[in-house]
Design an enzyme around this catalytic site. Structure first.
Site, PDB file in Angstrom:
ATOM      1  CG  ASN A  54     -14.466   3.280   6.101  1.00  0.00           C
ATOM      2  OD1 ASN A  54     -15.574   3.691   6.439  1.00  0.00           O
ATOM      3  ND2 ASN A  54     -14.307   2.461   5.064  1.00  0.00           N
ATOM      4  CG  ASP A  94      -7.181   9.435   1.511  1.00  0.00           C
ATOM      5  OD1 ASP A  94      -6.953   9.046   2.676  1.00  0.00           O
ATOM      6  OD2 ASP A  94      -8.064   8.918   0.790  1.00  0.00           O
ATOM      7  CE1 TYR A 100      -3.843  -2.350   0.712  1.00  0.00           C
ATOM      8  CE2 TYR A 100      -2.355  -3.332   2.327  1.00  0.00           C
ATOM      9  CZ  TYR A 100      -3.515  -3.383   1.569  1.00  0.00           C
ATOM     10  OH  TYR A 100      -4.341  -4.476   1.678  1.00  0.00           O
ATOM     11  CG  ASN A 110     -11.562   0.428   7.219  1.00  0.00           C
ATOM     12  OD1 ASN A 110     -11.138   1.370   6.560  1.00  0.00           O
ATOM     13  ND2 ASN A 110     -12.313  -0.523   6.698  1.00  0.00           N
ATOM     14  CG  HIS A 129      -6.876   5.069   1.395  1.00  0.00           C
ATOM     15  ND1 HIS A 129      -7.687   6.177   1.606  1.00  0.00           N
ATOM     16  CD2 HIS A 129      -7.475   4.053   2.095  1.00  0.00           C
ATOM     17  CE1 HIS A 129      -8.706   5.845   2.372  1.00  0.00           C
ATOM     18  NE2 HIS A 129      -8.602   4.578   2.694  1.00  0.00           N
TER      19      HIS A 129
END
Length: 238
Positions: free
Chosen positions: A112, A91, A14, A66, A19
């Site tokens: 989230n 973001d 990631y 989250n 994000h």
């Protein structure tokens, strides 16, 4: 003391995602300022340092996006801090790429990570939102936020993160509007209009020149024209 929390997802998979711009921001602050090496605590990676004479804790939650609030909330309670001592960087789909906005409190906007912070920390923390743009339709949002920044994006992304890192002390001093202007200029934008708009010179309204144009001219007091007027008007006005 101030906690600066960058939101993102852990792991190399990631690392380059849109994000993860929150992680990228605190990494940039860490690089450009005197902070300790990263260590693991509060369900996250943390680093301690000082900005503008105040102790600052950088944190990157390792709980996945989250559940970000679990890590930040744990740090907040450990140091006996209030939500006002937290700045969360994340973001924002509803801002154009490279745009930045900061405010205290507000809604989560469907984010989230912010939902989790609200649940674990309260809502009255400062939110620094960094624009990543919207793909246009809801069905593309998931792939957009979990997709990597394109090579072309680095034309605005790198200056944005560098400027934020260089001026991170402004977050400590609460100079939020000044910081937003610096970030805007770094990415080719303009300063906030209310600060940049030139002031209209005093007395230069569009009405006054028209009125002056219709004012009667003063009568001559000497010369042939004056003599003629005296004969016509007699001694009126004397």
């Amino acid at each position: 003391m101030l906690i600066i929390a960058g939101l993102g997802n852990p792991g190399p998979k990631y690392a380059g995602n849109r994000h993860n711009i929150g992680f990228m921001a605190v990494d940039a602050i860490h690089r450009k300022n005197p902070f300790s090496p990263w260590s693991k605590k509060f369900k996250g990676e943390i680093s301690e340092g000082e900005l503008a004479g105040e102790k600052v804790l950088l944190i990157k939650p390792q709980t996945f996006m989250n559940l970000s609030g679990e890590a930040v909330g744990e740090a907040m309670r450990f140091y006996k801090l209030a939500p006002g001592n937290i700045v969360a960087i994340y973001d924002e789909l509803d801002l154009a790429p490279g745009k930045a906005r900061i405010k205290t409190g507000g809604g989560h906007g469907g984010h989230n990570g912010v939902k989790s912070l609200d649940a674990h920390c309260g809502r009255d923390y400062r939110r620094l939102r960094l624009g990543i743009g919207h793909p246009g339709v809801k069905e593309l949002v998931h792939n957009h936020v979990l997709g990597d920044f394109a090579k072309a994006d680095h034309a605005w992304l790198d200056p944005l993160l560098d400027e934020l890192a260089i001026n991170a002390d402004m977050l400590v001093r609460g100079e939020d509007s000044q910081l937003m202007n610096k970030l805007s200029l770094a990415t080719g934008g303009k300063p906030d209009e209310k600060d940049a708009a030139p002031k209209k010179p005093a007395g230069q309204s569009h009405i006054r020149p028209a009125r002056n144009h219709n004012q009667p001219k003063a009568l001559p007091t000497s010369g042939p024209m004056a003599e003629m007027l005296k004969k016509l008007l007699g001694n009126k006005g004397e």
